[in-house]
Design an enzyme around this catalytic site. Sequence first.
Site, mmCIF file in Angstrom:
data_model
loop_
_atom_site.group_PDB
_atom_site.id
_atom_site.type_symbol
_atom_site.label_atom_id
_atom_site.label_comp_id
_atom_site.label_asym_id
_atom_site.label_seq_id
_atom_site.Cartn_x
_atom_site.Cartn_y
_atom_site.Cartn_z
ATOM 1 N N GLN A 179 28.343 66.351 33.121
ATOM 2 C CA GLN A 179 28.393 65.776 34.820
ATOM 3 C C GLN A 179 29.877 66.678 34.457
ATOM 4 O O GLN A 179 31.006 66.502 35.452
ATOM 5 C CB GLN A 179 29.742 64.729 33.927
ATOM 6 N N ASP A 212 32.906 56.197 17.736
ATOM 7 C CA ASP A 212 34.213 56.995 15.818
ATOM 8 C C ASP A 212 34.324 55.927 14.853
ATOM 9 O O ASP A 212 34.385 56.394 13.945
ATOM 10 C CB ASP A 212 34.457 58.114 16.257
ATOM 11 N N LYS A 252 42.940 63.621 15.977
ATOM 12 C CA LYS A 252 42.366 65.075 16.659
ATOM 13 C C LYS A 252 41.834 64.957 17.980
ATOM 14 O O LYS A 252 41.897 66.028 18.630
ATOM 15 C CB LYS A 252 40.973 64.907 15.699
ATOM 16 N N ASN A 253 42.169 63.980 18.580
ATOM 17 C CA ASN A 253 40.345 63.954 19.943
ATOM 18 C C ASN A 253 42.114 63.932 20.981
ATOM 19 O O ASN A 253 41.485 64.154 22.232
ATOM 20 C CB ASN A 253 39.643 62.833 19.637
ATOM 21 N N ILE A 258 26.187 54.880 22.043
ATOM 22 C CA ILE A 258 27.144 55.913 22.816
ATOM 23 C C ILE A 258 26.026 57.686 22.488
ATOM 24 O O ILE A 258 25.894 58.314 23.599
ATOM 25 C CB ILE A 258 28.156 55.904 22.455
ATOM 26 N N ARG A 284 24.546 65.661 23.968
ATOM 27 C CA ARG A 284 25.204 65.811 23.654
ATOM 28 C C ARG A 284 26.008 66.929 25.549
ATOM 29 O O ARG A 284 26.157 67.878 25.097
ATOM 30 C CB ARG A 284 26.350 66.201 22.937
ATOM 31 N N PRO A 285 25.311 66.954 26.354
ATOM 32 C CA PRO A 285 25.074 67.795 28.386
ATOM 33 C C PRO A 285 26.395 68.068 28.470
ATOM 34 O O PRO A 285 27.300 67.072 27.836
ATOM 35 C CB PRO A 285 24.155 67.486 28.495
ATOM 36 N N VAL A 286 26.467 69.039 28.640
ATOM 37 C CA VAL A 286 28.471 68.834 29.743
ATOM 38 C C VAL A 286 28.011 68.418 31.331
ATOM 39 O O VAL A 286 28.527 69.068 31.508
ATOM 40 C CB VAL A 286 29.013 69.981 28.566
ATOM 41 N N CYS A 304 24.604 68.359 19.164
ATOM 42 C CA CYS A 304 25.191 68.700 17.243
ATOM 43 C C CYS A 304 24.041 67.157 16.093
ATOM 44 O O CYS A 304 23.015 67.001 17.013
ATOM 45 C CB CYS A 304 26.941 68.178 17.294
ATOM 46 N N ARG A 307 36.512 68.875 9.146
ATOM 47 C CA ARG A 307 36.761 69.252 10.676
ATOM 48 C C ARG A 307 37.922 68.314 11.360
ATOM 49 O O ARG A 307 38.863 68.304 12.930
ATOM 50 C CB ARG A 307 35.604 68.713 11.372
#
Length: 416
Positions: free
Chosen positions: A125, A304, A22-23, A326, A121-123, A116, A396
């Site tokens: 960066q 994960d 998936k990733n 993490i 989980r900011p963006v 979530c 998902r």
Amino acid sequence: MDKLQIVGGKRLNGDIKISGAKNAALPILCAGLLTAGDLELSNVPRLHDVKTMLELLEQTGLKVDQDDERVTLNGSGIDKLEAPYELVKTMRASILVLGPLLARFGEAKVSLPGGCAIGSRPVDQHIMGLRALGAEISIEGGYIYAKCKKLKGARIRTEMITVTGTENLLMAATLAEGETVLENAAREPEVTDLANLLVKMGAKIDGIGTDRLVIQGVAELHGAKHAVISDRIEAATFLCAVAATGGDITITNTRTDIFDVALDKLRELGLHMTIGENSIRAQMDSRPHPVSVRTTEYPGFPTDMQAQFMAVNIIAGGSSRVTETIFENRFMHVQEMNRLGANIQTEGNTAFIKGVDRLVGAPVMATDLRASASLVIAAMAAEGTTVIDRIYHLDRGYDRMEAKLSAVGADVIRIK
Ligand SMILES: CC(=O)N[C@H]1[C@@H](OP(=O)(O)OP(=O)(O)OC[C@H]2O[C@@H](n3ccc(=O)[nH]c3=O)[C@H](O)[C@@H]2O)O[C@H](CO)[C@@H](O)[C@@H]1O
Ligand SMILES: C=C(OP(=O)(O)O)C(=O)O
């Protein structure tokens, strides 16, 4: 809402084919935005997230042809440079369209993903890096508005190691003018798979697989063919499952060189593994040994896989601890496992686990993707019946998990 009903106590026996990651698939699909040529992809997993990503890409005007695990993309007709909230809110990886759209078209409007279940989980960066490449970025009404004439290469050092941040900036830098140096880059095998695809498309990237990626921008990228790397997290999930239930399974279509420390930890649990070229035979005949883990970026122990290892530790013959470094809230499975009879206490970012002799099935609720997978494992190790609610989280990121598990002897059915 679909549920899974699992009757525990069955040993697993047989072969399980691992799907594409998936990733890796999600950023690779976004790379289709970078070219007007055909991107012919194989080993694309059949996941809800992939369906969402294809929907998102299609509404930009990208042409999608899908035949099971093969997907061909063509980006010659893209005319809508936007990722709407309705799609982004269901899948954070949607942020990965930002770098490619901006780099190729000089403009993008992408909904902010928001937090979530596992953390905020900011963006920031991603935004910092794109600004360093010369983009003008504003945030208004929950949307990121980005524009630029032409991105210009720069030296970028992210404050922390970020997987999708590295991928977004890497894709953007391939079409920037001049040289970009990404320092503190993520080294996850999925980042490497994306970089290898970009090179096939004509990108110039040095340092692939290291934490310093050097990119010489090119004027345009062309089409390419690529097979998505196998999913190491899915593979480890099934290996944890057999460690918990006992049995003898062989996972196929896997890679054995990208498992970081997970294989060592599985051996410590007592799993006997025979490593083939693209397969792993895993045999378990005893109660698992407790194994402590601490999550870190690749090549450390992956966040994960944390919940799935916890599912084995709860029935191990002794005590262990699991530390999550993490994400700030990735222990949502703990209370649900305790409902099955586990003995876990959390203190800050560490879970202290005392292995119990037996778990007993109960109704539980899935809260996020890997928490769901860990509850499936715990339920298979429990006596009696467990019903797991909200398994849309599982869909998902796992390709027909119940079918793969049923085929090796688990008693798992989906209740519609
Ligand atoms: C689609 C995908 O590939 N998802 C994976 C990716 O998520 P994702 O790329 O979202 O995770 P990151 O590596 O970015 O996150 C690592 C940490 O950095 C923080 N952070 C990140 C970016 C940023 O701009 N600011 C910031 O503060 C995050 O909140 C988190 O605490 O890597 C995670 C860590 O291996 C995995 O769990 C996810 O499965
Ligand atoms: C956290 C995960 O995914 P995402 O980044 O897509 O939420 C995951 O794959 O475990």
